[in-house]
Design a protein around this motif. Structure first.
Motif, PDB file in Angstrom:
ATOM      1  N   GLU A 122       3.687  74.402 -34.072  1.00  0.00           N
ATOM      2  CA  GLU A 122       3.401  72.964 -34.080  1.00  0.00           C
ATOM      3  C   GLU A 122       2.304  72.651 -33.071  1.00  0.00           C
ATOM      4  N   LEU A 123       1.451  71.705 -33.460  1.00  0.00           N
ATOM      5  CA  LEU A 123       0.350  71.292 -32.591  1.00  0.00           C
ATOM      6  C   LEU A 123       0.897  70.597 -31.347  1.00  0.00           C
ATOM      7  N   MET A 124       0.380  71.001 -30.170  1.00  0.00           N
ATOM      8  CA  MET A 124       0.785  70.397 -28.909  1.00  0.00           C
ATOM      9  C   MET A 124      -0.308  69.516 -28.306  1.00  0.00           C
ATOM     10  N   ALA A 125      -1.563  69.946 -28.395  1.00  0.00           N
ATOM     11  CA  ALA A 125      -2.656  69.204 -27.765  1.00  0.00           C
ATOM     12  C   ALA A 125      -3.955  69.552 -28.470  1.00  0.00           C
ATOM     13  N   VAL A 126      -4.931  68.641 -28.316  1.00  0.00           N
ATOM     14  CA  VAL A 126      -6.274  68.828 -28.871  1.00  0.00           C
ATOM     15  C   VAL A 126      -7.261  68.776 -27.718  1.00  0.00           C
ATOM     16  N   ASP A 127      -8.232  69.699 -27.698  1.00  0.00           N
ATOM     17  CA  ASP A 127      -9.237  69.731 -26.636  1.00  0.00           C
ATOM     18  C   ASP A 127     -10.081  68.467 -26.688  1.00  0.00           C
ATOM     19  N   ASN A 128     -10.259  67.814 -25.547  1.00  0.00           N
ATOM     20  CA  ASN A 128     -11.029  66.575 -25.479  1.00  0.00           C
ATOM     21  C   ASN A 128     -12.538  66.794 -25.423  1.00  0.00           C
ATOM     22  N   ASP A 129     -12.964  68.028 -25.228  1.00  0.00           N
ATOM     23  CA  ASP A 129     -14.388  68.325 -25.154  1.00  0.00           C
ATOM     24  C   ASP A 129     -15.019  68.139 -26.535  1.00  0.00           C
ATOM     25  N   PRO A 130     -15.980  67.207 -26.691  1.00  0.00           N
ATOM     26  CA  PRO A 130     -16.574  66.976 -28.016  1.00  0.00           C
ATOM     27  C   PRO A 130     -17.394  68.152 -28.514  1.00  0.00           C
ATOM     28  N   TYR A 131     -17.793  69.067 -27.635  1.00  0.00           N
ATOM     29  CA  TYR A 131     -18.593  70.218 -28.031  1.00  0.00           C
ATOM     30  C   TYR A 131     -17.740  71.461 -28.248  1.00  0.00           C
ATOM     31  N   SER A 132     -16.437  71.313 -28.157  1.00  0.00           N
ATOM     32  CA  SER A 132     -15.535  72.439 -28.346  1.00  0.00           C
ATOM     33  C   SER A 132     -14.394  72.016 -29.248  1.00  0.00           C
ATOM     34  N   HIS A 133     -14.104  72.825 -30.256  1.00  0.00           N
ATOM     35  CA  HIS A 133     -13.023  72.521 -31.191  1.00  0.00           C
ATOM     36  C   HIS A 133     -11.907  73.535 -30.979  1.00  0.00           C
ATOM     37  N   GLN A 134     -10.994  73.184 -30.089  1.00  0.00           N
ATOM     38  CA  GLN A 134      -9.859  74.036 -29.782  1.00  0.00           C
ATOM     39  C   GLN A 134      -8.593  73.183 -29.740  1.00  0.00           C
ATOM     40  N   ILE A 135      -7.469  73.803 -30.056  1.00  0.00           N
ATOM     41  CA  ILE A 135      -6.175  73.130 -29.999  1.00  0.00           C
ATOM     42  C   ILE A 135      -5.170  74.040 -29.302  1.00  0.00           C
ATOM     43  N   VAL A 136      -4.031  73.467 -28.927  1.00  0.00           N
ATOM     44  CA  VAL A 136      -2.956  74.223 -28.288  1.00  0.00           C
ATOM     45  C   VAL A 136      -1.714  74.126 -29.165  1.00  0.00           C
ATOM     46  N   ILE A 137      -1.057  75.257 -29.396  1.00  0.00           N
ATOM     47  CA  ILE A 137       0.161  75.294 -30.204  1.00  0.00           C
ATOM     48  C   ILE A 137       1.339  75.733 -29.342  1.00  0.00           C
ATOM     49  N   ASN A 138       2.545  75.539 -29.857  1.00  0.00           N
ATOM     50  CA  ASN A 138       3.761  75.761 -29.062  1.00  0.00           C
ATOM     51  C   ASN A 138       4.367  77.158 -29.239  1.00  0.00           C
ATOM     52  N   LYS A 139       3.543  78.130 -29.519  1.00  0.00           N
ATOM     53  CA  LYS A 139       4.013  79.518 -29.603  1.00  0.00           C
ATOM     54  C   LYS A 139       3.159  80.388 -28.678  1.00  0.00           C
ATOM     55  N   GLY A 140       3.815  81.377 -28.023  1.00  0.00           N
ATOM     56  CA  GLY A 140       3.095  82.220 -27.077  1.00  0.00           C
ATOM     57  C   GLY A 140       3.515  83.671 -27.154  1.00  0.00           C
ATOM     58  N   SER A 141       3.338  84.373 -26.049  1.00  0.00           N
ATOM     59  CA  SER A 141       3.594  85.812 -26.029  1.00  0.00           C
ATOM     60  C   SER A 141       5.057  86.141 -26.282  1.00  0.00           C
ATOM     61  N   ILE A 142       5.974  85.249 -25.875  1.00  0.00           N
ATOM     62  CA  ILE A 142       7.392  85.524 -26.125  1.00  0.00           C
ATOM     63  C   ILE A 142       7.715  85.478 -27.610  1.00  0.00           C
ATOM     64  N   ASP A 143       6.820  84.896 -28.402  1.00  0.00           N
ATOM     65  CA  ASP A 143       7.006  84.840 -29.857  1.00  0.00           C
ATOM     66  C   ASP A 143       6.218  85.929 -30.561  1.00  0.00           C
ATOM     67  N   GLY A 144       5.527  86.771 -29.790  1.00  0.00           N
ATOM     68  CA  GLY A 144       4.749  87.851 -30.380  1.00  0.00           C
ATOM     69  C   GLY A 144       3.329  87.470 -30.746  1.00  0.00           C
ATOM     70  N   VAL A 145       2.851  86.322 -30.312  1.00  0.00           N
ATOM     71  CA  VAL A 145       1.486  85.894 -30.617  1.00  0.00           C
ATOM     72  C   VAL A 145       0.502  86.771 -29.850  1.00  0.00           C
ATOM     73  N   TYR A 146      -0.631  87.095 -30.472  1.00  0.00           N
ATOM     74  CA  TYR A 146      -1.639  87.938 -29.837  1.00  0.00           C
ATOM     75  C   TYR A 146      -3.027  87.328 -30.018  1.00  0.00           C
ATOM     76  N   GLU A 147      -3.952  87.690 -29.156  1.00  0.00           N
ATOM     77  CA  GLU A 147      -5.315  87.175 -29.245  1.00  0.00           C
ATOM     78  C   GLU A 147      -6.000  87.683 -30.517  1.00  0.00           C
ATOM     79  N   GLY A 148      -6.707  86.767 -31.180  1.00  0.00           N
ATOM     80  CA  GLY A 148      -7.381  87.093 -32.431  1.00  0.00           C
ATOM     81  C   GLY A 148      -6.505  86.905 -33.657  1.00  0.00           C
ATOM     82  N   GLN A 149      -5.266  86.467 -33.480  1.00  0.00           N
ATOM     83  CA  GLN A 149      -4.345  86.321 -34.602  1.00  0.00           C
ATOM     84  C   GLN A 149      -4.793  85.195 -35.536  1.00  0.00           C
ATOM     85  N   PRO A 150      -4.752  85.408 -36.857  1.00  0.00           N
ATOM     86  CA  PRO A 150      -5.145  84.360 -37.800  1.00  0.00           C
ATOM     87  C   PRO A 150      -4.172  83.179 -37.757  1.00  0.00           C
TER      88      PRO A 150
END
Length: 278
Positions: A122-150
């Motif tokens: 689930e979406l937690m936050a949206v980056d406020n930088d107008p030149y960057s399109h990034q978001i934050v989700i509520n899953k992390g390493s304890i859920d097995g998430v890894y960098e580069g994951q689709p």
């Protein structure tokens, strides 16, 4: 000093006379019914006075009843208004839950071409930088998430995991200027590179020769090159094509199939090779 009460017969005689006359009248009225007509006449004369005497009481009763009914109506109206507000809020919650349920159903039926492990985030936050399109989700390493994951939504590719925290992760959207993804055209399998334009509703196709068979409406899916996105994930549809012979490549823009401006629930996928490593 003489008064009117001291003139004539004494008070005892007057009382006796009044009592005698009263008894006589009662006797004659009871035995002979001599005063029925007089009684009827007197009753007729007195009835308007009785009616007028009852009017104030009736008016007060009617007014009190009206006030009581008005108070009851006001109270009932207020109660119905409260119920209406509560029911409206309940309907809104039901509609919201229905919408979220439909989104989750669509998300779990997203167009994944091969059997993979999935997880809803689930979406937690949206980056406020107008030149960057990034978001934050509520899953992390304890859920097995890894960098580069689709990362997907119910329609197609949203982006990929950029940074992983313990309980949340940062996602780089495909619309970001720094993001690029290898794709192929479903119609003829031409392989291309789609890059972010900095706008959520526009992507660009890089280094496409003028002679390439690209048409408006062509669906672009992940090609599987780069070992980040498994093949077959919908990415975008060609929206516009421009040919300027003074330039070496055609100017082509595409529209993401994912709803990047309306994200709420996202789908994390583990390709088979990553799932086996874990």
């Amino acid at each position: 000093m003489d008064t009117i009460f001291t003139r004539g017969p004494s008070l005892q005689n007057r009382l006796l006379l009044a009592v005698s006359l009263s008894l006589a009248l009662m006797f004659f009225d009871h035995k002979l019914d001599s005063f029925s007509s007089v009684r009827t006449l007197l009753a007729s004369l007195v009835s308007p006075i009785q009616y007028m005497a009852n009017v104030p009481g009736q008016v007060l009763s009617w007014t009190a009843e009206r006030i009581t009914r008005q108070d009851q109506l006001l109270e009932e109206n207020a109660r119905l208004r409260r119920q209406h507000v509560l029911l409206s809020e309940a309907v809104q919650r039901v509609e919201m839950l229905q919408q979220e349920n439909n989104q989750l159903r669509a998300l779990l039926q997203s167009p994944v071409q091969i059997p993979v492990r999935k997880m809803v985030a689930e979406l937690m936050a949206v980056d406020n930088d107008p030149y960057s399109h990034q978001i934050v989700i509520n899953k992390g390493s304890i859920d097995g998430v890894y960098e580069g994951q689709p990362v997907l939504d119910e329609s197609g590719v949203v982006g990929q995991i950029l940074h992983v925290g313990t309980t949340n992760s940062r996602v780089l959207l495909i619309a970001d200027l720094t993001h690029a993804i290898p794709v192929r055209v479903v119609r003829n399998n031409i392989r291309l590179i789609v890059s972010g334009s900095g706008q959520l509703n526009t992507l660009t196709l890089n280094h496409v020769p003028h002679s390439s068979d690209i048409r408006v409406g062509d669906l672009l899916v992940t090609s599987g090159l780069g070992n980040v996105f498994p093949p077959g994930y919908p990415v975008a549809k060609v929206a516009a094509i421009g040919h300027d012979e003074s330039r070496p490549f055609a100017s082509i823009s595409a529209e993401p199939v994912a709803k990047l401006d309306r994200l709420k629930y996202l789908l994390l996928v583990w390709p088979q090779n990553k799932d086996e490593e874990q």
